[in-house]
Design a protein around this motif. Structure first.
Motif, short mmCIF file in Angstrom:
data_model
loop_
_atom_site.label_atom_id
_atom_site.label_comp_id
_atom_site.label_asym_id
_atom_site.label_seq_id
_atom_site.Cartn_x
_atom_site.Cartn_y
_atom_site.Cartn_z
N CYS A 132 0.83 -1.20 0.00
CA CYS A 132 0.00 0.00 0.00
C CYS A 132 0.87 1.25 0.00
N CYS A 134 -4.66 1.64 -1.92
CA CYS A 134 -5.16 1.44 -0.56
C CYS A 134 -5.60 -0.01 -0.41
N LEU A 135 -5.16 -0.64 0.66
CA LEU A 135 -5.57 -2.02 0.94
C LEU A 135 -6.60 -2.06 2.07
#
Length: 84
Positions: free
Chosen positions: A7, A44-45
């Motif tokens: 990320c 974004c994770l």
């Protein structure tokens, strides 16, 4: 080929995601894994409070720091590749 996503969203960026990427790139080269492992940045994770997030080939690892990135790679990522 297996993929690792790191990320690079705001929280992860502030906690050193670009350093983690550099460390992982170096380790991939050191262990000659370029043919079996691809490293990608992910915006974004979804675990912003537990940054830096790393999605390995088989599992997600949270709260990775530049200080423990090499240890994580050796202990978690390489075994997922069958390269212990």
């Amino acid at each position: 080929m297996k993929t690792i996503k790191i990320c690079v969203g705001s929280s992860c960026h502030l906690k050193g995601s670009y350093e983690v990427i550099q460390i992982f790139q170096s380790l991939i080269e050191k262990h000659q894994l370029q043919e079996v492992l691809e490293l990608r940045a992910a915006f974004c994770l979804g675990h912003c409070t537990e940054a830096v997030s790393v999605m390995g080939p088989n599992e997600e690892v949270l709260a990775v720091s530049p200080d423990d990135a090499e240890k994580l790679f050796e202990a978690v990522i390489k075994p997922q590749l069958g390269k212990e």
